[in-house]
Design a protein around this motif. Structure first.
Motif, short mmCIF file in Angstrom:
data_model
loop_
_atom_site.label_atom_id
_atom_site.label_comp_id
_atom_site.label_asym_id
_atom_site.label_seq_id
_atom_site.Cartn_x
_atom_site.Cartn_y
_atom_site.Cartn_z
N THR A 94 0.84 -1.19 0.00
CA THR A 94 0.00 0.00 0.00
C THR A 94 0.88 1.25 0.00
O THR A 94 2.09 1.19 0.24
CB THR A 94 -0.88 0.07 1.25
N THR A 97 2.62 1.66 3.31
CA THR A 97 3.75 0.74 3.47
C THR A 97 4.93 1.20 2.63
O THR A 97 6.08 1.16 3.07
CB THR A 97 3.32 -0.69 3.11
N ARG A 114 3.62 5.45 10.98
CA ARG A 114 2.29 5.78 10.46
C ARG A 114 2.01 7.27 10.49
O ARG A 114 1.49 7.84 9.54
CB ARG A 114 1.21 5.08 11.27
P1 ADP Z 1 0.67 -4.33 4.27
O1 ADP Z 1 -0.09 -3.94 3.04
O2 ADP Z 1 2.14 -4.57 4.00
O3 ADP Z 1 0.05 -5.39 5.09
P2 ADP Z 1 -0.32 -1.91 5.30
O4 ADP Z 1 0.16 -0.69 4.61
O5 ADP Z 1 -1.67 -2.40 4.92
O6 ADP Z 1 0.73 -3.06 5.22
O7 ADP Z 1 -0.26 -1.57 6.83
C1 ADP Z 1 -0.79 -2.45 7.81
C2 ADP Z 1 -2.07 -1.86 8.36
O8 ADP Z 1 -1.85 -0.59 8.93
C3 ADP Z 1 -3.12 -1.66 7.28
O9 ADP Z 1 -4.38 -1.85 7.82
C4 ADP Z 1 -2.88 -0.23 6.89
O10 ADP Z 1 -3.99 0.34 6.26
C5 ADP Z 1 -2.61 0.38 8.24
N1 ADP Z 1 -1.82 1.59 8.14
C6 ADP Z 1 -0.55 1.71 7.77
N2 ADP Z 1 -0.15 2.97 7.85
C7 ADP Z 1 -1.22 3.69 8.28
C8 ADP Z 1 -1.46 5.07 8.59
N3 ADP Z 1 -0.50 5.99 8.46
N4 ADP Z 1 -2.67 5.43 9.00
C9 ADP Z 1 -3.62 4.52 9.16
N5 ADP Z 1 -3.47 3.21 8.92
C10 ADP Z 1 -2.28 2.80 8.48
#
Ligand code: ADP
Ligand code: ADP
Length: 230
Positions: A94, A97, A114
């Motif tokens: 994402t 990430t 985050r």
């Molecule tokens: P991956 O795709 O590698 O599993 P994600 O980017 O989805 O990692 O991150 C893990 C979780 O944390 C997901 O639910 C994602 O949407 C959430 N997340 C990551 N960064 C943020 C952020 N800055 N604010 C809110 N949610 C976040």
């Protein structure tokens, strides 16, 4: 010490190609320097040596006075942000990430990463709530490039290296993205090295412009006004 200094740098690839013959360059803090020159003149090799993706054959490259060949790789990653054409976002990750790549490498706590991702997406004009969970293929080219800027800035690097960062974006979006980048740069004031083969872009963006010829020979180094003979 200057944020970036090259001293008599040379790169000869194993096949004998001398991509960079003998280049010396000092870049000042907070300035945006453009490297311009014909295809194959060695621009990318220069950037990649600064970033230690390519080892110089001879000479020295200093970031804030520290020789990059001596620097610890993780530390170097923190100090150098890197943006390339087509961004090189990880397609299966994402936006959040992707933006958190370097902070994760540095072991920042998840919550801090985050918050930093949210802050940076705001800074590059992408609503984190709307775009943070998307995947790169769910964004436009210009949006992907902005995520690339956010990722490059994530760990607050000293230096930002950009290799043709606007060339994969369509011409109309390109102009506004360039303008947005300048606005971003006015806020973050990084020392930026931007590689391009587009003279208009060089003149529009550069505080100073380095004109290179084959073998990364330095032909000219000056402000756009100096180069245009004004
Ligand atoms: P991956 O795709 O590698 O599993 P994600 O980017 O989805 O990692 O991150 C893990 C979780 O944390 C997901 O639910 C994602 O949407 C959430 N997340 C990551 N960064 C943020 C952020 N800055 N604010 C809110 N949610 C976040
Ligand atoms: P530019 O970015 O200005 O187009 P490059 O730095 O990519 O120039 O390339 C400079 C020269 O080095 C070119 O002649 C190119 O073909 C050559 N070159 C680049 N990478 C390699 C490599 N990995 N091996 C051999 N030659 C290379």
């Amino acid at each position: 010490a200057a944020p970036i200094e090259l001293r008599d740098v040379r790169k000869r690839y194993p096949d004998g190609t001398v991509a960079v013959d003998n280049l010396s360059l000092r870049i000042d803090a907070g300035e945006l320097v453009v490297l311009i020159g014909p295809s194959g003149c060695g621009k990318s090799t220069v950037l990649r040596m600064i970033n230690r993706l390519v080892e110089p054959t001879a000479g020295q490259i200093l970031i804030d006075g520290e020789d990059v060949t001596a620097a610890d790789a993780v530390r170097l990653r923190r100090r150098i942000g890197y943006v390339i054409q087509n961004v090189g976002l990880f397609p299966h990750q994402t936006v959040h990430t992707n933006v958190g790549t370097v902070p994760r490498l540095l072991g920042w706590p998840k919550q801090v990463t985050r918050e930093r991702s949210d802050e940076l997406l705001d800074l590059v004009g992408l609503d984190p709530g709307r775009y943070g969970r998307r995947y790169p293929h769910e964004l436009s080219g210009g949006q992907r490039q902005r995520v690339g800027f956010a990722r490059a800035l994530a760990a607050d690097p000293v230096v930002l290296l950009m290799d043709e960062p606007f060339s994969a974006v369509d011409p109309i979006a390109r102009t506004s993205l360039q303008r947005e980048f300048l606005r971003l740069q006015a806020e973050v004031r990084k020392t930026v090295v931007l590689v391009t083969h587009d003279l208009d872009e060089a003149v529009r963006m550069g505080d100073r412009i380095v004109v290179l010829s084959q073998g990364a020979h330095l032909e000219q180094f000056g402000t756009p006004a100096q180069l245009l003979g004004e």
